[in-house]
Design an enzyme around this catalytic site. Structure first.
Site, PDB file in Angstrom:
ATOM      1  N   LYS A   3       0.837  -1.205   0.000  1.00 36.14           N
ATOM      2  CA  LYS A   3       0.000   0.000   0.000  1.00 36.14           C
ATOM      3  C   LYS A   3       0.872   1.254   0.000  1.00 36.14           C
ATOM      4  CE  LYS A   3      -2.164   1.662   3.912  1.00 36.14           C
ATOM      5  NZ  LYS A   3      -3.151   1.662   4.989  1.00 36.14           N
ATOM      6  N   ASP A  42      -7.830  -5.800   8.442  1.00 37.15           N
ATOM      7  CA  ASP A  42      -6.975  -4.690   8.874  1.00 37.15           C
ATOM      8  C   ASP A  42      -7.251  -4.412  10.342  1.00 37.15           C
ATOM      9  OD1 ASP A  42      -5.062  -2.749   8.635  1.00 37.15           O
ATOM     10  OD2 ASP A  42      -6.068  -1.641   7.037  1.00 37.15           O
TER      11      ASP A  42
HETATM   12  C1  R5P Z   1      -2.829   2.034   8.838  1.00 32.38           C
HETATM   13  O1  R5P Z   1      -1.729   2.218   9.211  1.00 32.38           O
HETATM   14  C2  R5P Z   1      -3.838   1.136   9.455  1.00 32.38           C
HETATM   15  O2  R5P Z   1      -3.352  -0.158   9.685  1.00 32.38           O
HETATM   16  C3  R5P Z   1      -5.070   1.075   8.568  1.00 32.38           C
HETATM   17  O3  R5P Z   1      -4.704   0.464   7.337  1.00 32.38           O
HETATM   18  C4  R5P Z   1      -5.592   2.448   8.306  1.00 32.38           C
HETATM   19  O4  R5P Z   1      -5.773   3.142   9.510  1.00 32.38           O
HETATM   20  C5  R5P Z   1      -6.903   2.382   7.551  1.00 32.38           C
HETATM   21  O5  R5P Z   1      -7.309   3.682   7.307  1.00 32.38           O
HETATM   22  P1  R5P Z   1      -8.342   4.055   6.169  1.00 32.38           P
HETATM   23  O6  R5P Z   1      -9.604   3.266   6.420  1.00 32.38           O
HETATM   24  O7  R5P Z   1      -8.518   5.540   6.362  1.00 32.38           O
HETATM   25  O8  R5P Z   1      -7.706   3.753   4.849  1.00 32.38           O
END
Ligand code: R5P
Length: 295
Positions: free
Chosen positions: A190, A217
């Site tokens: 990512k 996640d």
């Molecule tokens: C990032 O470091 C976390 O592990 C999540 O991937 C992130 O907080 C997800 O954020 P969003 O839903 O805004 O993409």
């Protein structure tokens, strides 16, 4: 018998934690004066007691002061030891100075909490550049691991899953869930270009097209990490994925955005109260708290 004071967590979660810790719920009056200042009155006898504050720290700025005032009141009234069970621990993401002049707020927040409670339990905090909470918290800490809860949910509902972690940080959870669920997994790459601008790249998934993709996640916030992944999976002809997050922070419109992008289902743990809550963390919280109560 420990006394648990609930500062705003769902009554059902609190009742389960109270029962599993063989504790008693404490009685507290917490309200605001007309000028907005907080009024705190502890109605249970906490002299020489083990007390626990149950307080989720999503929307932390609006909750922190009450938490600190209650902790100080309990200490002042003679509580023997004060623990904090916070199903979601905020201020973990700013763990380095990304740009000149930024505050490393995870450290300041940790120092503040460490000055007011004696121990802390939380469900999988966002440990990215820190390996352990003890790097920033000076009190006893215990992480309640969500992997068994996620793996149970998957095992009971999805026959042939393919677990997908949207970035390298998610690998720590995804590998564990995959092992417990007995499922294959992939970790994607990512690149975040802004709060709502995320790009992901997906390795070759052809051999898994007959499986149900399950994106995992730790946090879903704007939803863009999941949304970008969903778009790529769709383009590759994969079936609509299930999106699982430990903590559903959900910025405005994020849940709708996920369904509009093509998520089959969005599920989270009840660490933050939300319509997507499908997995209960009361047992893992109680187990972790018990370990600290016993020390
Ligand atoms: C990032 O470091 C976390 O592990 C999540 O991937 C992130 O907080 C997800 O954020 P969003 O839903 O805004 O993409």
């Amino acid at each position: 018998m420990p006394l648990i004071f609930n500062l705003g967590c769902e009554a059902d979660l609190c009742a389960k934690v109270v029962r599993k810790l063989n504790a008693q719920e404490g009685d507290l009056e917490l309200r605001h004066f007309p000028d907005g200042e907080s009024y705190v009155r502890v109605l249970s006898d906490c002299v020489d007691q083990q007390v626990i504050i149950l307080c989720g720290l999503d929307q932390p700025n609006s909750k922190l002061l009450s938490l600190l005032l209650v902790a100080n009141t309990l200490r002042d009234l003679g509580a023997a030891r004060i623990g904090l069970i916070t199903p979601y621990l905020a201020y973990m993401r700013q763990d380095i100075r990304f740009k000149d002049g930024e505050g490393i707020t995870s450290r300041y927040f940790a120092a503040l909490l460490s000055n007011h409670v004696d121990w802390l339990v939380t469900v999988d905090p966002h440990l990215h550049r820190y390996n352990h909470l003890s790097e920033i918290y000076s009190i006893g800490t215990m992480v309640a691991p969500s992997a068994p809860v996620l793996a149970d949910w998957i095992r009971q509902r999805i026959e042939s899953p393919l677990l997908i972690g949207p970035d390298s940080e998610s690998e720590q959870w995804v590998t564990e869930v995959a092992a417990l669920a007995g499922a294959p997994y992939l970790i994607l790459e990512k690149t975040r270009k802004g709060d709502r601008n995320v790009q992901v790249s997906i390795p070759n998934v052809e051999k898994y097209t007959d499986r149900v993709p399950v994106l995992i996640d730790d946090i879903v916030s704007t939803g863009h990490t999941f949304i970008e992944t969903i778009k790529h999976l769709k383009a590759l002809g994969m079936p609509p994925p299930v999106c699982m997050a430990v903590h559903g922070v959900f910025a405005e419109g994020a849940l709708d955005g996920l369904y509009e992008a093509g998520a089959a289902q969005v599920v989270t743990c009840n660490t933050i109260t939300h319509a997507s809550n499908a997995m209960d963390v009361s047992s893992i919280l109680a187990q972790a708290a018990q370990a600290l109560l016993d020390t």
